[in-house]
Design an enzyme around this catalytic site. Structure first.
Site, PDB file in Angstrom:
ATOM      1  N   HIS A  68       0.840  -1.199   0.000  1.00 42.07           N
ATOM      2  CA  HIS A  68       0.000   0.000   0.000  1.00 42.07           C
ATOM      3  C   HIS A  68       0.871   1.243   0.000  1.00 42.07           C
ATOM      4  O   HIS A  68       1.870   1.317   0.708  1.00 42.07           O
ATOM      5  CB  HIS A  68      -0.908   0.038   1.221  1.00 42.07           C
ATOM      6  CG  HIS A  68      -1.793   1.250   1.246  1.00 42.07           C
ATOM      7  ND1 HIS A  68      -2.979   1.307   0.549  1.00 42.07           N
ATOM      8  CD2 HIS A  68      -1.627   2.463   1.830  1.00 42.07           C
ATOM      9  CE1 HIS A  68      -3.532   2.502   0.731  1.00 42.07           C
ATOM     10  NE2 HIS A  68      -2.732   3.216   1.500  1.00 42.07           N
ATOM     11  N   ASP A 105     -14.915   1.734   6.947  1.00 41.44           N
ATOM     12  CA  ASP A 105     -13.881   2.640   6.441  1.00 41.44           C
ATOM     13  C   ASP A 105     -14.400   3.500   5.294  1.00 41.44           C
ATOM     14  O   ASP A 105     -14.076   4.690   5.212  1.00 41.44           O
ATOM     15  CB  ASP A 105     -12.654   1.850   5.980  1.00 41.44           C
ATOM     16  CG  ASP A 105     -11.620   2.757   5.333  1.00 41.44           C
ATOM     17  OD1 ASP A 105     -11.071   3.618   6.036  1.00 41.44           O
ATOM     18  OD2 ASP A 105     -11.403   2.628   4.115  1.00 41.44           O
ATOM     19  N   ARG A 112     -14.466  11.973   6.583  1.00 40.23           N
ATOM     20  CA  ARG A 112     -13.179  12.654   6.806  1.00 40.23           C
ATOM     21  C   ARG A 112     -12.867  13.609   5.668  1.00 40.23           C
ATOM     22  O   ARG A 112     -12.404  14.734   5.884  1.00 40.23           O
ATOM     23  CB  ARG A 112     -12.049  11.615   6.927  1.00 40.23           C
ATOM     24  CG  ARG A 112     -12.057  10.838   8.231  1.00 40.23           C
ATOM     25  CD  ARG A 112     -11.084   9.672   8.167  1.00 40.23           C
ATOM     26  NE  ARG A 112      -9.744  10.113   7.846  1.00 40.23           N
ATOM     27  CZ  ARG A 112      -8.846   9.389   7.172  1.00 40.23           C
ATOM     28  NH1 ARG A 112      -9.179   8.182   6.717  1.00 40.23           N
ATOM     29  NH2 ARG A 112      -7.651   9.863   6.942  1.00 40.23           N
ATOM     30  N   SER A 144      -7.495   3.601   8.733  1.00 41.84           N
ATOM     31  CA  SER A 144      -8.128   3.439   7.418  1.00 41.84           C
ATOM     32  C   SER A 144      -7.339   2.476   6.553  1.00 41.84           C
ATOM     33  O   SER A 144      -7.890   1.533   5.975  1.00 41.84           O
ATOM     34  CB  SER A 144      -8.249   4.802   6.730  1.00 41.84           C
ATOM     35  OG  SER A 144      -8.751   4.653   5.418  1.00 41.84           O
ATOM     36  N   LYS A 192      -8.266  -2.059   5.945  1.00 38.93           N
ATOM     37  CA  LYS A 192      -8.443  -2.712   4.637  1.00 38.93           C
ATOM     38  C   LYS A 192      -7.385  -3.775   4.407  1.00 38.93           C
ATOM     39  O   LYS A 192      -7.670  -4.844   3.860  1.00 38.93           O
ATOM     40  CB  LYS A 192      -8.405  -1.658   3.519  1.00 38.93           C
ATOM     41  CG  LYS A 192      -9.542  -0.657   3.586  1.00 38.93           C
ATOM     42  CD  LYS A 192      -9.614   0.194   2.348  1.00 38.93           C
ATOM     43  CE  LYS A 192      -8.489   1.201   2.248  1.00 38.93           C
ATOM     44  NZ  LYS A 192      -8.700   2.375   3.122  1.00 38.93           N
TER      45      LYS A 192
END
Length: 429
Positions: free
Chosen positions: A82, A161, A168, A183, A187
């Site tokens: 990520h 999320d 947000r 967040s 995931k």
């Protein structure tokens, strides 16, 4: 238990219990906590922070708000990656095929663009026919067939999320380290990989503007991942300048293909090789030097490019666009911006350049906005480069003169010039 009391407690700087956090996440998921209440708590968290126990509790509650993928039926070690987001960051398009090409399974769910950062899913959807909205059955079948799948986030995966992120984004609470960590890691944990590599961006084009914040985010996410039983590591990379030379969906796909061919910008290639090496390291493929050699081989052998083409075909895309990237449509209008004076580019407002691409049509300001896949920017000079008066700084691609005029002024305002040489920022910190 009342959400009012939880908001009040956090507003006063109190630490929330695991039960209070679970109540909040469950309420957001089923709608019993209203958006204005959730937004109030998110702002309180943004201002007061969270301790590691709170952050972990929030992450796990969000992860368990929906399905938890079980990848144990797939062969070998499963590795996920990520990036915390930036401008021109197309590393997943390069790194995932590199790693999968050398026998490490990559089952990845990616996001869309929002604001100044691009999204992997949008870039892939610029390939005609490429399908990112996969059922769980299709997702597993693609991984089993290809050793690789890149899909959009499933509605059933960490649904809390998706709701919290939208709030947000609308309430100026995106830049909270505990909320970012929760967040991302909710995931990643729900997605089921054995190992997680985090590419934490630092600099003017990222959410983390300072090294202190980047380190804090990296440490928080690694601790969450390891606490959840996942082998987790983070690499802090630069976003002081856009990564690579291209910004925009089709432009970035073409640049990723160039790197997979052994060509493309040196900075993008370097970062991709390092990220792939660390994914191999997590997967137990040897010491770091051997893993770097494995990453080099993935490209030099042509295996990574073939794996990317196979991925495109497996997910319904037209692989001829990978074989011949010139097939991607080009924008209706092209404008080159010349340097007005000679000198060195001293600094770039990379976030501002991301907003310039947005103004050209390459991204979305709100989730429902449409994207012009052919819009974007190609950079001809970056921080530390010397330019002569009249030399091209960048080329803009868009659909109208009006957009080009707006973007021209935006882009030029993002550059700072120097009369003396300027050192290029490091790529990996």
């Amino acid at each position: 238990m009342r959400i009012y009391d939880i908001i009040h407690k956090k507003k006063r700087g109190g630490a929330l219990t695991k039960e209070e956090i679970a109540f909040f996440v469950a309420g957001v998921t089923d709608g019993s906590v209203y958006d204005y209440q959730a937004t109030a708590l998110l702002m309180a968290i943004c201002l007061q922070g969270m301790n590691p126990a709170e952050t972990t509790a929030l992450t796990l509650a969000m992860a368990h708000s929906g399905d938890m993928l079980d990848l144990s039926g797939l062969p070998g070690i499963k590795v996920d990656k990520h990036s915390t987001g930036g401008v021109g960051d197309k590393t997943t398009l390069v790194v995932a095929p590199m790693v999968a090409a050398m026998g490490v399974t990559v089952a990845k769910m990616s996001g869309r663009s929002l604001g100044h950062t691009g999204g992997t899913v949008d870039k892939l959807e610029g390939i005609p026919g490429f399908e990112t909205a996969l059922s769980m059955e299709q997702f597993f079948a693609t991984v089993a067939q290809c050793g690789l799948c890149i899909a959009g986030q499933s509605m059933s995966l960490a649904p809390a999320d998706k709701k919290i992120y939208a709030l947000r984004d609308a309430s100026a609470t995106v830049d909270s380290i505990p909320l970012i960590a929760a967040s991302i890691m909710s995931k990643k944990i729900a997605a089921g990989a054995d190992c997680i590599l985090l590419d934490v961006k630092m600099g003017s084009g990222s959410f983390m503007k300072t090294m202190a914040d980047a380190r804090a985010l990296a440490q928080a996410m690694v601790e969450i991942g390891q606490g959840a039983g996942r082998k987790t590591a983070a690499v802090i990379t630069s976003m002081e300048t856009p990564l690579g030379d291209g910004i925009g969906n089709n432009i970035e796909i073409q640049e990723a293909i160039a790197v997979l061919r052994g060509e493309g910008p040196a900075d993008l290639r370097h970062v991709c090789l390092e990220l792939a090496a660390h994914m191999f390291l997590l997967a137990g493929k040897g010491e770091l030097a051997a893993c770097r050699a494995l990453a080099e081989e993935a490209i030099s052998s042509g295996k990574a490019l073939e794996k990317f083409a196979a991925l495109v075909a497996a997910q319904g895309g037209n692989r001829s666009y990978i074989d011949d990237p010139s097939r991607f449509p080009t924008a209706k209008l092209k404008r080159t911006l010349p340097a007005r004076k000679s000198g060195y580019i001293g600094a770039m407002d990379t976030e501002g350049i991301g907003h310039t691409a947005l103004a050209l049509g390459a991204g979305r300001a709100t989730p429902g906005d449409s994207i012009d896949y052919s819009a974007g920017i190609i950079l001809h000079a970056k921080t530390g480069d010397r330019v002569e008066a009249g030399q091209p700084l960048a080329t803009l691609y868009t659909s109208s003169e009006e957009k080009a005029d707006t973007a021209t002024q935006q882009y030029l305002s993002c550059l700072t010039f120097s009369h003396t040489p300027v050192e290029k920022p490091p790529l990996i910190y």
